[in-house]
Design an enzyme around this catalytic site. Structure first.
Site, PDB file in Angstrom:
ATOM      1  N   HIS A  58       0.844  -1.242  -0.074  1.00  0.00           N
ATOM      2  CA  HIS A  58       0.152   0.068   0.042  1.00  0.00           C
ATOM      3  C   HIS A  58       0.922   1.237  -0.077  1.00  0.00           C
ATOM      4  CE1 HIS A  58       1.187  -0.689   4.014  1.00  0.00           C
ATOM      5  NE2 HIS A  58       1.076   0.538   4.354  1.00  0.00           N
ATOM      6  N   HIS A  73       1.685   6.985  -0.549  1.00  0.00           N
ATOM      7  CA  HIS A  73       0.637   6.111   0.462  1.00  0.00           C
ATOM      8  C   HIS A  73      -0.640   6.057  -0.347  1.00  0.00           C
ATOM      9  CE1 HIS A  73      -0.868   4.434   4.070  1.00  0.00           C
ATOM     10  NE2 HIS A  73       0.447   4.281   4.589  1.00  0.00           N
TER      11      HIS A  73
END
Length: 150
Positions: A58, A73
């Site tokens: 992620h 992110h």
């Protein structure tokens, strides 16, 4: 020396202060911008030329040869998904070019899990006054200039 940081995803630029996570919103890890991504499957790309120094399903950090590091992110609290819905295309230590596909994901799927798909793009450990040419809130395409690091 100025380095242009590219948008890793297509979507809408939003100020970091609007990210629904205080660590990012208060720029605790560094200044930058965030992108509210388009709600379709796609690739998150490298924001700069460099080496992948951190890689999670992620999130990733690419560091340039002169030590500048940029964190991307993909969503907020998406670490809790344990990699579900993310496909990595690179490995830690790999040299990458700006715009190179890093991870495939679907922001709409992230949203259905109850997490925000907003993507902070952070100039790690940079003083805020080192960033310039910050893109105004509005549409952005992956690979377009997001801000400059001077």
């Amino acid at each position: 020396m100025s380095l242009t940081i590219l948008s890793p995803v297509t979507g809408t630029v939003v100020p970091m202060s609007e990210v629904p996570d205080p660590v990012f919103a208060q720029a605790m890890v560094g200044p930058g911008l965030a992108i509210d991504p388009a709600r379709e499957a796609g690739e998150a790309v490298a924001p700069v030329d460099g080496t992948v120094v951190t890689l999670h399903p992620h999130a990733y950090v690419v560091a340039t040869d002169n030590g500048i590091a940029v964190l991307v992110h993909l969503g907020i609290d998406t670490v809790k998904l344990k990699g579900e819905g993310f496909t990595q295309h690179v490995v830690k230590g790999e040299k990458v070019r700006a715009g190179q596909p890093m991870i495939t994901w679907n922001p709409a799927d992230i949203e259905t899990t109850g997490y925000s798909p907003v993507c902070p793009v952070v100039a790690l450990d940079a003083p805020a006054d080192k960033l310039s040419d910050l893109r105004e809130p509005g549409p952005v395409t992956a690979g377009e200039a997001l801000f400059s690091w001077n």
